[in-house]
Design a protein around this motif. Structure first.
Motif, PDB file in Angstrom:
ATOM      1  N   GLN A 163      12.716  20.797  17.695  1.00 49.78           N
ATOM      2  CA  GLN A 163      13.368  22.025  18.137  1.00 49.78           C
ATOM      3  C   GLN A 163      14.182  22.658  17.014  1.00 49.78           C
ATOM      4  O   GLN A 163      15.178  22.101  16.558  1.00 49.78           O
ATOM      5  CB  GLN A 163      14.258  21.751  19.345  1.00 49.78           C
ATOM      6  N   GLY A 164      13.750  23.839  16.617  1.00 44.38           N
ATOM      7  CA  GLY A 164      14.510  24.730  15.761  1.00 44.38           C
ATOM      8  C   GLY A 164      15.072  24.122  14.497  1.00 44.38           C
ATOM      9  O   GLY A 164      14.556  23.151  13.968  1.00 44.38           O
ATOM     10  N   GLY A 165      16.128  24.770  13.979  1.00 43.58           N
ATOM     11  CA  GLY A 165      16.888  24.141  12.930  1.00 43.58           C
ATOM     12  C   GLY A 165      17.194  24.938  11.682  1.00 43.58           C
ATOM     13  O   GLY A 165      18.064  24.543  10.921  1.00 43.58           O
ATOM     14  N   ALA A 166      16.489  26.097  11.394  1.00 42.48           N
ATOM     15  CA  ALA A 166      16.675  26.767  10.106  1.00 42.48           C
ATOM     16  C   ALA A 166      16.495  25.724   8.996  1.00 42.48           C
ATOM     17  O   ALA A 166      15.549  24.948   9.028  1.00 42.48           O
ATOM     18  CB  ALA A 166      18.027  27.459  10.055  1.00 42.48           C
ATOM     19  N   SER A 190       5.010  18.783  19.439  1.00 44.54           N
ATOM     20  CA  SER A 190       5.290  20.175  19.786  1.00 44.54           C
ATOM     21  C   SER A 190       6.417  20.690  18.910  1.00 44.54           C
ATOM     22  O   SER A 190       7.364  19.954  18.601  1.00 44.54           O
ATOM     23  CB  SER A 190       5.680  20.288  21.263  1.00 44.54           C
ATOM     24  N   GLY A 191       6.329  21.956  18.494  1.00 41.09           N
ATOM     25  CA  GLY A 191       7.365  22.514  17.636  1.00 41.09           C
ATOM     26  C   GLY A 191       7.681  23.956  17.964  1.00 41.09           C
ATOM     27  O   GLY A 191       6.817  24.713  18.425  1.00 41.09           O
ATOM     28  N   THR A 192       8.933  24.320  17.735  1.00 38.44           N
ATOM     29  CA  THR A 192       9.399  25.690  17.915  1.00 38.44           C
ATOM     30  C   THR A 192      10.210  26.087  16.689  1.00 38.44           C
ATOM     31  O   THR A 192      11.000  25.296  16.181  1.00 38.44           O
ATOM     32  CB  THR A 192      10.275  25.818  19.175  1.00 38.44           C
ATOM     33  N   ALA A 193      10.004  27.325  16.195  1.00 39.67           N
ATOM     34  CA  ALA A 193      10.722  27.846  15.035  1.00 39.67           C
ATOM     35  C   ALA A 193      10.480  26.939  13.819  1.00 39.67           C
ATOM     36  O   ALA A 193       9.339  26.631  13.500  1.00 39.67           O
ATOM     37  CB  ALA A 193      12.198  28.022  15.356  1.00 39.67           C
ATOM     38  N   PRO A 381      21.208  24.705  14.785  1.00 40.53           N
ATOM     39  CA  PRO A 381      22.582  24.701  14.257  1.00 40.53           C
ATOM     40  C   PRO A 381      23.635  25.096  15.267  1.00 40.53           C
ATOM     41  O   PRO A 381      24.802  24.749  15.116  1.00 40.53           O
ATOM     42  CB  PRO A 381      22.512  25.710  13.101  1.00 40.53           C
ATOM     43  N   TYR A 382      23.250  25.824  16.329  1.00 37.95           N
ATOM     44  CA  TYR A 382      24.226  26.231  17.334  1.00 37.95           C
ATOM     45  C   TYR A 382      24.336  25.230  18.480  1.00 37.95           C
ATOM     46  O   TYR A 382      25.159  25.386  19.369  1.00 37.95           O
ATOM     47  CB  TYR A 382      23.873  27.618  17.904  1.00 37.95           C
ATOM     48  N   LEU A 383      23.483  24.172  18.450  1.00 37.73           N
ATOM     49  CA  LEU A 383      23.561  23.142  19.481  1.00 37.73           C
ATOM     50  C   LEU A 383      23.861  21.757  18.905  1.00 37.73           C
ATOM     51  O   LEU A 383      24.636  20.996  19.479  1.00 37.73           O
ATOM     52  CB  LEU A 383      22.237  23.069  20.260  1.00 37.73           C
ATOM     53  N   ALA A 384      23.265  21.441  17.757  1.00 33.51           N
ATOM     54  CA  ALA A 384      23.377  20.091  17.192  1.00 33.51           C
ATOM     55  C   ALA A 384      24.812  19.621  16.977  1.00 33.51           C
ATOM     56  O   ALA A 384      25.118  18.445  17.218  1.00 33.51           O
ATOM     57  CB  ALA A 384      22.594  20.016  15.878  1.00 33.51           C
ATOM     58  N   PRO A 385      25.753  20.486  16.519  1.00 31.06           N
ATOM     59  CA  PRO A 385      27.111  19.978  16.299  1.00 31.06           C
ATOM     60  C   PRO A 385      27.795  19.483  17.565  1.00 31.06           C
ATOM     61  O   PRO A 385      28.746  18.705  17.494  1.00 31.06           O
ATOM     62  CB  PRO A 385      27.853  21.195  15.714  1.00 31.06           C
ATOM     63  N   PHE A 386      27.317  19.937  18.734  1.00 34.84           N
ATOM     64  CA  PHE A 386      27.977  19.584  19.983  1.00 34.84           C
ATOM     65  C   PHE A 386      27.213  18.528  20.773  1.00 34.84           C
ATOM     66  O   PHE A 386      27.596  18.177  21.882  1.00 34.84           O
ATOM     67  CB  PHE A 386      28.151  20.832  20.847  1.00 34.84           C
ATOM     68  N   LEU A 387      26.113  18.056  20.193  1.00 34.39           N
ATOM     69  CA  LEU A 387      25.305  17.039  20.855  1.00 34.39           C
ATOM     70  C   LEU A 387      25.462  15.717  20.136  1.00 34.39           C
ATOM     71  O   LEU A 387      25.692  15.662  18.937  1.00 34.39           O
ATOM     72  CB  LEU A 387      23.827  17.451  20.852  1.00 34.39           C
ATOM     73  N   ASP A 457      27.238  20.963   5.423  1.00 43.01           N
ATOM     74  CA  ASP A 457      25.843  21.269   5.710  1.00 43.01           C
ATOM     75  C   ASP A 457      25.658  22.717   6.155  1.00 43.01           C
ATOM     76  O   ASP A 457      24.606  23.323   5.900  1.00 43.01           O
ATOM     77  CB  ASP A 457      25.303  20.327   6.792  1.00 43.01           C
ATOM     78  N   PHE A 458      26.660  23.285   6.822  1.00 40.24           N
ATOM     79  CA  PHE A 458      26.527  24.643   7.328  1.00 40.24           C
ATOM     80  C   PHE A 458      26.578  25.674   6.198  1.00 40.24           C
ATOM     81  O   PHE A 458      26.105  26.794   6.371  1.00 40.24           O
ATOM     82  CB  PHE A 458      27.617  24.924   8.363  1.00 40.24           C
ATOM     83  N   VAL A 459      27.133  25.292   5.064  1.00 37.14           N
ATOM     84  CA  VAL A 459      27.112  26.180   3.903  1.00 37.14           C
ATOM     85  C   VAL A 459      25.678  26.372   3.412  1.00 37.14           C
ATOM     86  O   VAL A 459      25.324  27.414   2.844  1.00 37.14           O
ATOM     87  CB  VAL A 459      28.005  25.605   2.778  1.00 37.14           C
ATOM     88  N   LYS A 460      24.824  25.359   3.657  1.00 34.41           N
ATOM     89  CA  LYS A 460      23.436  25.393   3.188  1.00 34.41           C
ATOM     90  C   LYS A 460      22.491  26.022   4.204  1.00 34.41           C
ATOM     91  O   LYS A 460      21.272  25.974   4.019  1.00 34.41           O
ATOM     92  CB  LYS A 460      22.962  23.973   2.886  1.00 34.41           C
ATOM     93  N   LEU A 461      23.034  26.616   5.269  1.00 33.66           N
ATOM     94  CA  LEU A 461      22.223  26.994   6.421  1.00 33.66           C
ATOM     95  C   LEU A 461      21.066  27.921   6.061  1.00 33.66           C
ATOM     96  O   LEU A 461      19.953  27.767   6.565  1.00 33.66           O
ATOM     97  CB  LEU A 461      23.113  27.652   7.482  1.00 33.66           C
ATOM     98  N   LEU A 462      21.311  28.917   5.201  1.00 36.40           N
ATOM     99  CA  LEU A 462      20.267  29.881   4.861  1.00 36.40           C
ATOM    100  C   LEU A 462      19.768  29.711   3.423  1.00 36.40           C
ATOM    101  O   LEU A 462      19.234  30.638   2.824  1.00 36.40           O
ATOM    102  CB  LEU A 462      20.781  31.310   5.075  1.00 36.40           C
ATOM    103  N   GLU A 463      19.961  28.509   2.874  1.00 38.43           N
ATOM    104  CA  GLU A 463      19.450  28.235   1.539  1.00 38.43           C
ATOM    105  C   GLU A 463      17.928  28.091   1.558  1.00 38.43           C
ATOM    106  O   GLU A 463      17.330  27.737   2.571  1.00 38.43           O
ATOM    107  CB  GLU A 463      20.058  26.940   0.988  1.00 38.43           C
ATOM    108  N   ASN A 464      17.305  28.364   0.417  1.00 38.10           N
ATOM    109  CA  ASN A 464      15.882  28.086   0.276  1.00 38.10           C
ATOM    110  C   ASN A 464      15.690  26.593  -0.003  1.00 38.10           C
ATOM    111  O   ASN A 464      16.466  25.995  -0.741  1.00 38.10           O
ATOM    112  CB  ASN A 464      15.295  28.895  -0.881  1.00 38.10           C
TER     113      ASN A 464
END
Length: 543
Positions: A163-166, A190-193, A381-387, A457-464
């Motif tokens: 599931q997801g992840g960027a 199965s995969g999404t995003a 990224p909007y769910l994993a920190p709270f799980l 890790d969130f600083v790297k969120l949109l890194e290549n």
């Protein structure tokens, strides 16, 4: 004197040292050795040896364990067949309860592990049992095949859901690597995003080439290292802002297309299944108001190109990528746009999956492939920190205040999600909010693995992605699996052995010689029998 006192005061206990070893391990064997030692230091090894607990029916498991051992030692194949057909349930006696796997670090009750091992050996014993040509004289090959087929059908199958992840989605590579090395990787994925990209990469690689690909060196990242995209983070963000002002999206879908095509090629779902026998599923969603999620696989969209499906699953109606058009191969092998069905005459753009519980693609996977167990790798990224998986233990590198505040934060998030679900039920929740804040409903038994994320890790969120970054995220994904290996073996070892036995018997010709393993299995059965009897039910229940 003061130095000695300070050294004594700051000296770490053996437990703290082992916890640090666990959190910093780079190989599963290193993690496992430290886990066994930590159980001995903490006394959890005694908890594992005592079979009693109020969280599962230990009497039922003990009785079935002894019955299977007796049937094998007496070479009573009919009784063994009846035991296998009548009692193979994934959660027999509640042996998959999470409370049985969050106590000790190295595993659960030895009685449960012995039972799973003995059932797997019994299936192997049946697979290699000599057959005859007449049902009156013994067990025929067809009868053996029927037993394995029916038992496998009743037991159900597992699916790995990515599931997801960027950029966090690269952790899925580590999850797949850890499962593959332990022999626990399901054939259905199965995969999404971002999960769709990783699932596509895995779905086109066979068993013999999968490990080399999962090392990170087998992934072609040249699409991100070309001159026009590699000018440093400042130039990258300047380019993205300009693209957003001009086109309304942050990321260039063409770069992503180059990445996926370089690694997947122009394989269709049907061609990939014929090559690897893996069942690849990718979810996409039409941009039209009446669009419903579409689960693409070798049954529902055999001629669709995998790279275009993975690309469409990443596109969304937000500010990341433009919607894309799905591509397929026609009868002559030419690549053309996919209409989504013979009755459609117009081509529509496709975007990231967004759905209600009634339309969940996981329900569709369960219907198509007899799936009743979901292994979820959650990296959104909007769910994993709270799980946090019930199988994970507190990270020793986190201070006491963080360990105290984390359960409170999770409680707040759960309450918010509950209220959002209520708003969604009455139709007051916009689809864009549902997509980002609500997770899909899992239709059956599930086990969720979440990577340990840090603020950095969130600083790297949109890194290549880079080769160095791949190694970092792969290791983080592997570490999310290691605490769950014991639970996954209990849930999946029987399924894996049933599938292996069925495939062997199905391919066997009637008069092929069968290589028996009776002596080895008999010795193994005797050893487990002694161990099982040693686990007598005396003393009070340990919880």
């Amino acid at each position: 004197m003061l130095q000695r006192l300070y050294a004594w005061w700051t000296k770490k206990s053996e437990r703290d040292v082992l916890l640090e070893t666990i959190s910093e391990a780079r190989l599963f064997e290193e993690w496992e050795a430290a886990a066994f030692q930590l159980d001995e230091v903490s006394g959890y090894d005694l908890w594992r040896q005592n079979p009693t607990s109020k969280f599962y029916d230990y009497r039922l498991i003990y009785e079935r364990l002894q019955a299977i051992i007796d049937a094998r030692e007496e070479d009573d194949i009919l009784s063994l067949v009846n035991l296998l057909r009548s009692g193979l349930v994934r959660n027999l006696g509640n042996i998959t309860a999470s409370r049985l796997f969050n106590r000790a670090y190295a595993g659960t009750k030895l009685l449960i592990e012995d039972y799973i091992t003995q059932v797997a050996l019994a299936i192997d014993y049946l697979t290699s049992y000599p057959t005859t040509t007449s049902s009156d004289a013994g067990l025929t090959n067809q009868a053996k095949l029927d037993v394995l087929h029916d038992t496998r059908q009743a037991f159900g199958r597992s699916v790995l859901v990515l599931q997801g992840g960027a950029i966090f989605g690269l952790c899925h590579l580590g999850v797949i690597k850890a499962l593959h090395l332990r022999g626990l990787l399901p054939r259905i994925i199965s995969g999404t995003a971002t999960g769709a990209l990783i699932a596509a990469l895995v779905g086109v690689h066979g068993e013999d080439e999968l490990l080399g690909f999962l090392s990170g060196d087998g992934i072609d990242l040249s699409a991100f290292t070309k001159d026009h995209v590699n000018h440093g983070w400042l130039a990258t963000w300047t380019r993205r802002v300009k693209r957003f002002m001009r086109e309304g999206v942050l990321l260039d879908v063409k770069v992503l297309e180059q990445l996926v095509r370089a690694n997947v090629g122009d394989l269709t779902f049907e061609e990939a299944y014929s090559k690897t026998k893996r069942v690849l599923n990718i979810t996409v969603f039409t941009t039209g108001g009446d669009g419903v999620p579409n689960l693409l696989n070798y049954l529902t969209a055999p001629n669709v190109l995998i790279w275009s499906a993975a690309l469409a699953s990443n596109a969304s109606s937000s500010t990341l990528y433009h919607p894309v058009t799905l591509m397929c191969k026609d009868e002559s092998g030419k690549i053309v746009p996919w209409a989504g069905g013979a009755q459609e005459t117009t081509f529509r753009p496709w975007t990231h999956a967004s759905y209600t519980d009634r339309e969940s693609p996981l329900h569709r996977i369960a219907e198509l492939f007899n799936v009743n167990h979901f292994i979820v790798s959650q990296a959104r990224p909007y769910l994993a920190p709270f799980l946090r998986s019930d199988l994970h233990h507190p990270n020793p590198r986190q201070d006491g205040r963080w360990r105290l505040s984390m359960p409170i934060l999770r409680l707040i998030v759960m309450e918010m999600q509950h209220r959002l679900h209520q708003l969604d039920e009455i139709g007051w929740l916009p689809p864009s909010i549902r997509r980002f804040l609500l997770d899909e409903n899992i239709p059956g038994a599930s086990l969720t693995m979440v990577p340990e994320l840090t603020p950095g890790d969130f600083v790297k969120l949109l890194e290549n992605p880079t080769k160095e970054g791949l190694e970092y995220w792969i290791l983080k994904g592997e570490r999310s699996v290691w605490p769950a290996v014991g639970a996954l073996k209990v849930r999946c070892a029987i399924e894996v052995e049933l599938d292996r036995g069925y495939q062997l018997v199905r391919r066997r010709k009637p008069f092929d010689p069968i290589l028996g393993t009776g002596l080895r299995k008999s010795a193994s059965a005797g050893g487990l029998r002694k161990r099982g009897r040693a686990s007598s039910f005396s003393g009070k229940v340990i919880m």
